[in-house]
Design a protein around this motif. Structure first.
Motif, PDB file in Angstrom:
ATOM      1  N   VAL A   7       0.830  -1.203   0.000  1.00  0.00           N
ATOM      2  CA  VAL A   7       0.000   0.000   0.000  1.00  0.00           C
ATOM      3  C   VAL A   7       0.867   1.258   0.000  1.00  0.00           C
ATOM      4  CG1 VAL A   7      -1.906   1.194   1.163  1.00  0.00           C
ATOM      5  CG2 VAL A   7      -1.612  -1.262   1.473  1.00  0.00           C
ATOM      6  N   LEU A   8       0.415   2.263  -0.738  1.00  0.00           N
ATOM      7  CA  LEU A   8       1.081   3.560  -0.729  1.00  0.00           C
ATOM      8  C   LEU A   8       0.045   4.636  -0.416  1.00  0.00           C
ATOM      9  CD1 LEU A   8       3.098   5.833  -1.467  1.00  0.00           C
ATOM     10  CD2 LEU A   8       2.659   5.333  -3.869  1.00  0.00           C
ATOM     11  N   GLY A   9       0.313   5.443   0.603  1.00  0.00           N
ATOM     12  CA  GLY A   9      -0.533   6.610   0.902  1.00  0.00           C
ATOM     13  C   GLY A   9       0.264   7.859   0.580  1.00  0.00           C
ATOM     14  N   ILE A  10      -0.393   8.847  -0.029  1.00  0.00           N
ATOM     15  CA  ILE A  10       0.304  10.071  -0.452  1.00  0.00           C
ATOM     16  C   ILE A  10      -0.420  11.288   0.100  1.00  0.00           C
ATOM     17  CG2 ILE A  10       1.011  11.478  -2.441  1.00  0.00           C
ATOM     18  CD1 ILE A  10       0.607   8.823  -4.112  1.00  0.00           C
ATOM     19  N   ASP A  11       0.336  12.217   0.682  1.00  0.00           N
ATOM     20  CA  ASP A  11      -0.232  13.494   1.099  1.00  0.00           C
ATOM     21  C   ASP A  11       0.599  14.593   0.448  1.00  0.00           C
ATOM     22  OD1 ASP A  11      -1.310  15.688   2.368  1.00  0.00           O
ATOM     23  OD2 ASP A  11      -0.326  15.306   4.289  1.00  0.00           O
ATOM     24  N   ALA A  12       0.106  15.106  -0.673  1.00  0.00           N
ATOM     25  CA  ALA A  12       0.841  16.142  -1.403  1.00  0.00           C
ATOM     26  C   ALA A  12       0.376  17.496  -0.906  1.00  0.00           C
ATOM     27  CB  ALA A  12       0.612  16.002  -2.900  1.00  0.00           C
ATOM     28  N   GLY A  13       1.017  17.997   0.133  1.00  0.00           N
ATOM     29  CA  GLY A  13       0.614  19.266   0.741  1.00  0.00           C
ATOM     30  C   GLY A  13       1.238  20.441   0.005  1.00  0.00           C
ATOM     31  N   GLY A  14       0.904  21.634   0.472  1.00  0.00           N
ATOM     32  CA  GLY A  14       1.468  22.827  -0.142  1.00  0.00           C
ATOM     33  C   GLY A  14       2.953  22.945   0.149  1.00  0.00           C
ATOM     34  N   THR A  15       3.397  22.342   1.241  1.00  0.00           N
ATOM     35  CA  THR A  15       4.778  22.449   1.680  1.00  0.00           C
ATOM     36  C   THR A  15       5.563  21.180   1.373  1.00  0.00           C
ATOM     37  OG1 THR A  15       3.726  23.475   3.584  1.00  0.00           O
ATOM     38  CG2 THR A  15       6.096  23.264   3.648  1.00  0.00           C
ATOM     39  N   MET A  16       5.074  20.085   1.913  1.00  0.00           N
ATOM     40  CA  MET A  16       5.788  18.814   1.783  1.00  0.00           C
ATOM     41  C   MET A  16       4.893  17.775   1.126  1.00  0.00           C
ATOM     42  SD  MET A  16       8.510  19.190   4.033  1.00  0.00           S
ATOM     43  CE  MET A  16       8.914  20.256   5.412  1.00  0.00           C
ATOM     44  N   THR A  17       5.515  16.844   0.442  1.00  0.00           N
ATOM     45  CA  THR A  17       4.788  15.691  -0.065  1.00  0.00           C
ATOM     46  C   THR A  17       5.220  14.490   0.768  1.00  0.00           C
ATOM     47  OG1 THR A  17       4.604  16.601  -2.272  1.00  0.00           O
ATOM     48  CG2 THR A  17       4.384  14.225  -2.075  1.00  0.00           C
ATOM     49  N   ASP A  18       4.258  13.909   1.487  1.00  0.00           N
ATOM     50  CA  ASP A  18       4.559  12.762   2.343  1.00  0.00           C
ATOM     51  C   ASP A  18       4.114  11.489   1.643  1.00  0.00           C
ATOM     52  OD1 ASP A  18       4.949  14.858   4.050  1.00  0.00           O
ATOM     53  OD2 ASP A  18       3.157  14.493   5.251  1.00  0.00           O
ATOM     54  N   THR A  19       4.891  10.431   1.818  1.00  0.00           N
ATOM     55  CA  THR A  19       4.447   9.125   1.322  1.00  0.00           C
ATOM     56  C   THR A  19       4.554   8.119   2.461  1.00  0.00           C
ATOM     57  OG1 THR A  19       6.675   8.793   0.470  1.00  0.00           O
ATOM     58  CG2 THR A  19       4.971   9.363  -1.130  1.00  0.00           C
ATOM     59  N   PHE A  20       3.731   7.099   2.376  1.00  0.00           N
ATOM     60  CA  PHE A  20       3.620   6.120   3.446  1.00  0.00           C
ATOM     61  C   PHE A  20       3.486   4.750   2.783  1.00  0.00           C
ATOM     62  CE2 PHE A  20       1.435   3.691   6.640  1.00  0.00           C
ATOM     63  CZ  PHE A  20       1.911   4.195   7.847  1.00  0.00           C
ATOM     64  N   PHE A  21       4.512   3.914   2.917  1.00  0.00           N
ATOM     65  CA  PHE A  21       4.487   2.586   2.290  1.00  0.00           C
ATOM     66  C   PHE A  21       4.258   1.513   3.350  1.00  0.00           C
ATOM     67  CE2 PHE A  21       6.707   5.033  -0.861  1.00  0.00           C
ATOM     68  CZ  PHE A  21       6.351   4.457  -2.063  1.00  0.00           C
ATOM     69  N   VAL A  22       3.424   0.551   3.020  1.00  0.00           N
ATOM     70  CA  VAL A  22       3.113  -0.514   3.963  1.00  0.00           C
ATOM     71  C   VAL A  22       3.448  -1.851   3.326  1.00  0.00           C
ATOM     72  CG1 VAL A  22       1.333  -1.481   5.454  1.00  0.00           C
ATOM     73  CG2 VAL A  22       1.118   0.869   4.638  1.00  0.00           C
ATOM     74  N   ASP A  23       4.139  -2.735   4.055  1.00  0.00           N
ATOM     75  CA  ASP A  23       4.402  -4.061   3.500  1.00  0.00           C
ATOM     76  C   ASP A  23       3.372  -5.060   4.022  1.00  0.00           C
ATOM     77  OD1 ASP A  23       5.121  -5.025   5.990  1.00  0.00           O
ATOM     78  OD2 ASP A  23       7.245  -5.264   5.531  1.00  0.00           O
ATOM     79  N   ALA A  24       3.471  -6.296   3.543  1.00  0.00           N
ATOM     80  CA  ALA A  24       2.450  -7.296   3.844  1.00  0.00           C
ATOM     81  C   ALA A  24       2.346  -7.580   5.341  1.00  0.00           C
ATOM     82  CB  ALA A  24       2.735  -8.572   3.076  1.00  0.00           C
ATOM     83  N   GLU A  25       3.441  -7.363   6.094  1.00  0.00           N
ATOM     84  CA  GLU A  25       3.392  -7.603   7.539  1.00  0.00           C
ATOM     85  C   GLU A  25       2.859  -6.387   8.293  1.00  0.00           C
ATOM     86  OE1 GLU A  25       6.444  -9.191   6.058  1.00  0.00           O
ATOM     87  OE2 GLU A  25       4.852 -10.706   6.064  1.00  0.00           O
ATOM     88  N   GLY A  26       2.599  -5.305   7.573  1.00  0.00           N
ATOM     89  CA  GLY A  26       2.109  -4.109   8.246  1.00  0.00           C
ATOM     90  C   GLY A  26       3.230  -3.161   8.647  1.00  0.00           C
ATOM     91  N   ASN A  27       4.479  -3.508   8.340  1.00  0.00           N
ATOM     92  CA  ASN A  27       5.575  -2.568   8.605  1.00  0.00           C
ATOM     93  C   ASN A  27       5.446  -1.412   7.628  1.00  0.00           C
ATOM     94  OD1 ASN A  27       6.844  -4.488  10.371  1.00  0.00           O
ATOM     95  ND2 ASN A  27       7.373  -5.589   8.488  1.00  0.00           N
ATOM     96  N   PHE A  28       5.929  -0.253   8.045  1.00  0.00           N
ATOM     97  CA  PHE A  28       5.823   0.872   7.120  1.00  0.00           C
ATOM     98  C   PHE A  28       7.013   1.801   7.211  1.00  0.00           C
ATOM     99  CE2 PHE A  28       3.333   1.909  10.942  1.00  0.00           C
ATOM    100  CZ  PHE A  28       4.020   3.019  11.391  1.00  0.00           C
TER     101      PHE A  28
END
Ligand code: AMP
Ligand code: MG
Length: 711
Positions: A7-28
């Motif tokens: 899974v990839l979550g993206i927050d493209a804000g006005g200042t920073m673009t954050d990404t959040f990757f999750v593996d099958a075990e739930g580690n991120f």
């Protein structure tokens, strides 16, 4: 075994673009990079690289494995705030051509500060989204019951369409009175316009309000449909661009987008204006999801970033949905997760009011340019971040993990000149005063939001996140007596986490007027449930159609019907999740009113229930969900209270409540579950900083959540 990233979550804000990757075990892992407004896909890829490097992986390794990605961003909202949308034409009832421009009067006061509401000389009207010359009237009238009172003059519709096509508009919106009740005229005009567009050999998209937002309140409905043409179409291009970049990297999924109702929808969705607010919603969804899994039912979710402080309440595991929100000085009819925002964040400018000599914070901010402390920024006005750096809250060599070097001396000089000297204070006193003022303001807002709803903070857990949230957690929670105060170790990417945790969910609304008297008989109730059921069926079809566009079969969609109800004669309704998946018998009506009364007693008071008035349903709601992969919450074995030596980074001076103290500096990522840290201490991560002042302590639990306490 090799890691499988899902899974990839993206927050493209006005200042920073954050990404959040999750593996099958739930580690991120969480990634951050500067946003790139000219082409958001660049920031997203940079941020992804930053995240994946922590696992020693590349985007080429990972994108082909991903199962899903969810985007949230602020580009669409910015386009609207700056009124930089497409050239749109509008067709309305003849005689009402100025309605859109008037914006129900209230519109020109929205988003104003208290001072600006008082002083008419600062009053300003925004130009309407559609200029008057591109607005055309067509004769027709349907009354509030849906009856045709004046037939449609088709020749006027042809003329309006030809005019707009000639003027090279980039989208055409049709919005008639009461079209949510009876859409025939709107649809006929839509077909006429499409015919004219086709004959002219052009490809101008056409939007009939009843196809998109079949709801009451024509100003709201018209605005929202216009946004579809004005701002959503350009955003679709951005999403196409990101989706294409992902495909080039081998991705096999379709991008989803966080929508204002708190679910995610496909970038191919017909109604993309629903994604106008997405970034801050991500945080609220993240808070609810975390709460759901760890058993926190009542949550005050608080987020501080570069520009604002956003807060939302989750009560009994649910957030509130607003129906006629206003945004960017526009009244809209979109379901929106209820949030309160204060225009104060770490980048907010700090000035002295020349008349009152009071310190003023914001509402404007330096955004990604941080403050005077960043020499390359060109910023000359003191910001909150300058105060942070001078007082030792923030490590000038660890901003974005050291990618951005800050200069405390520059900040000192600016504070001295702009704030301290005019007020006759030392630099420390001035900077600390600013921080205290900000904390007090945020605390007052938070208290007001909670007590304004009739609750007390002691029934709530406060979640604090956003890059700058943990810097101020102690400050805006102090004295509020929250049951617990929680800072997730991934606070800086919490909104992106929320995106990754959100459901794949469509939601459609339709206005209704179903009135049932208290002494109604079975026949009346039966009629009422029939009307509701037919609205549900209509909305369910739309939901299923959206999923079909994404290749999901009808069977994989779980539907959740809802409705909006009030006692007859009331002005405010409540949104209720239906206890029944279908309604078909007269007795079903009683189940609906029971569910309403139960909620009513919870929201207001049991004694306030008034069934003797009868009941009104004002709207039907249909939500549909298909299963999707979610991140798991980390779970580590609890260890020692004493942090490991390798997490210790020495000490630095930290100014707190009138004196310099020596704070221990800790590396957040190196701390272990069970560790307890006594203030004064500062816990640093590459993109966030948790401040633990003297007299406070924090413990890291098994889920990598810091619990902050005052001794
Ligand atoms: P956000 O917009 O949520 O990414 O938050 C950005 C804010 O996080 C910045 O303006 C800083 O005040 C704050 N922050 C705290 N620690 C750091 C850090 N190590 N690097 C960057 N920003 C930080
Ligand atoms: Mg943020």
């Amino acid at each position: 075994m090799a890691r499988s990233i899902q899974v990839l979550g993206i927050d493209a804000g006005g200042t920073m673009t954050d990404t959040f990757f999750v593996d099958a075990e739930g580690n991120f892992v969480v990634g951050k990079a500067q946003s790139t407004p000219h082409d958001e896909s660049v920031g997203v890829i940079n941020s992804s690289k930053d995240a994946l490097a922590q696992w020693g992986l590349t985007v080429e390794d990972v994108f082909p494995q991903l199962v899903t990605a969810v985007y949230s961003g602020t580009a669409m909202l910015n386009r609207i705030v700056q009124r930089k949308g497409l050239r749109v034409g509008l067709i309305v009832n003849r005689g009402l051509e100025d309605f859109h421009r008037m914006g129900r009067s209230i519109q020109s006061y929205l988003g104003y500060s208290y001072e600006d509401r008082l002083h008419l000389n600062t009053h300003r009207y925004d130009p309407p989204l559609v200029p008057r010359e591109l607005t055309f009237g067509v004769t027709e009238r349907i009354d509030m019951f849906g009856n045709i009172v004046i037939p449609l003059r088709e020749e006027e519709a042809y003329e309006a369409a030809r005019n707009l096509v000639e003027q090279n508009v980039e989208g055409i919106v049709i919005s008639f009175l009461h079209s949510y009740k009876n859409p025939v005229h709107e649809r006929r005009v839509r077909d006429i316009v499409l015919e004219v567009v086709r004959e002219a050999g052009k490809a101008i998209p056409v939007f009939a309000s009843s196809d998109y937002y079949p709801v009451r309140k024509e100003s709201h409905r018209t605005n929202t449909t216009i946004l579809e043409a004005y701002a959503a179409e350009p955003s679709r291009k951005t999403l196409v661009r990101i989706n294409e970049r992902f495909k080039q990297l081998g991705a096999r999924f379709d991008l989803r987008v966080m929508a204002s109702h708190g679910g995610t929808i496909s970038w191919k969705a017909k109604e993309l204006a629903r994604t106008v607010v997405s970034g801050p919603i991500g945080g609220v969804i993240g808070a609810r999801s975390l709460g759901e899994r760890l058993g926190y039912r009542n949550i005050a979710a608080t987020d501080i970033g570069g520009t604002s402080f956003d807060m939302a309440l989750i009560v009994q595991g649910q957030f509130t949905i607003q129906h006629d929100p206003d945004m960017a000085r526009l009244v809209l009819s979109l379901p929106l997760v209820q949030m309160d925002s204060v225009g104060s964040g770490a980048g907010s400018y700090v000035r002295i009011d020349p008349y009152t000599h009071a310190i003023k914070i914001g509402p404007d901010s330096a955004g990604y340019r941080v403050g005077v402390c960043w020499p390359e920024s060109g910023v000359e006005t003191v910001t909150i971040s300058d105060c942070h750096v001078v007082l030792g809250y923030i490590n000038p060599d660890n901003f974005l993990g050291g990618q951005v070097k800050l200069d405390p001396q520059r900040a000192r000089e600016a504070i001295e000149e702009q704030i301290a000297r005019p007020l006759g204070l030392s630099v420390e006193e001035a900077a600390a005063g600013v921080i205290e003022l900000l904390d007090t303001r945020l605390r007052d807002h938070l208290r007001a939001m909670i007590s304004g709803k009739g609750y007390h903070p002691s029934d709530f857990v406060c979640f604090s996140y956003g890059g700058a949230g943990p810097v101020h957690t102690y400050g805006y929670t102090e004295g509020l007596e929250f049951e617990d105060i929680i800072v997730p170790a991934w606070a800086a990417g919490f909104s992106a986490f929320g995106c990754a945790a959100a459901e794949f969910e469509y939601r459609y609304d339709k206005s209704l007027d179903i009135n049932v008297a208290p002494d109604a008989g079975a026949a009346e109730k039966l009629e009422a449930v029939k009307v509701l059921q037919s609205a549900w069926s209509e909305l369910a079809e739309k939901v299923i159609e959206e999923f079909r566009l994404n290749g999901y079969a009808t069977e994989s969609v779980t539907l959740f019907p809802g409705y909006r109800m009030m006692y007859r004669g009331q002005l405010n309704d409540l949104e209720i999740n239906s206890p029944l998946s279908r309604v078909e018998k007269a007795e079903d009506w009683d189940r609906l009113t029971e569910a309403f009364e139960e909620t009513y007693a919870r929201v207001y008071a049991k004694a306030a229930r008034s069934p003797e008035l009868g009941f009104t349903i004002t709207g039907a709601i249909m939500r549909g969900i298909v299963p999707s992969v979610k991140p798991r919450i980390p779970e580590e074995p609890l260890g020692d209270a004493t942090p490991p030596n390798e997490a210790y980074r020495g000490q630095r001076p930290f100014y707190f409540r009138g004196k310099w103290v020596k704070a221990d500096i800790w590396d957040m990522d190196a701390l272990k579950a069970g560790n307890r840290i006594e203030g004064p201490a500062i816990i640093e991560a590459p993109a966030t900083t948790l401040v633990v002042p003297p007299g406070w302590s924090t413990t890291l639990d098994a889920h990598r959540l810091f619990h902050l306490k005052r001794r």
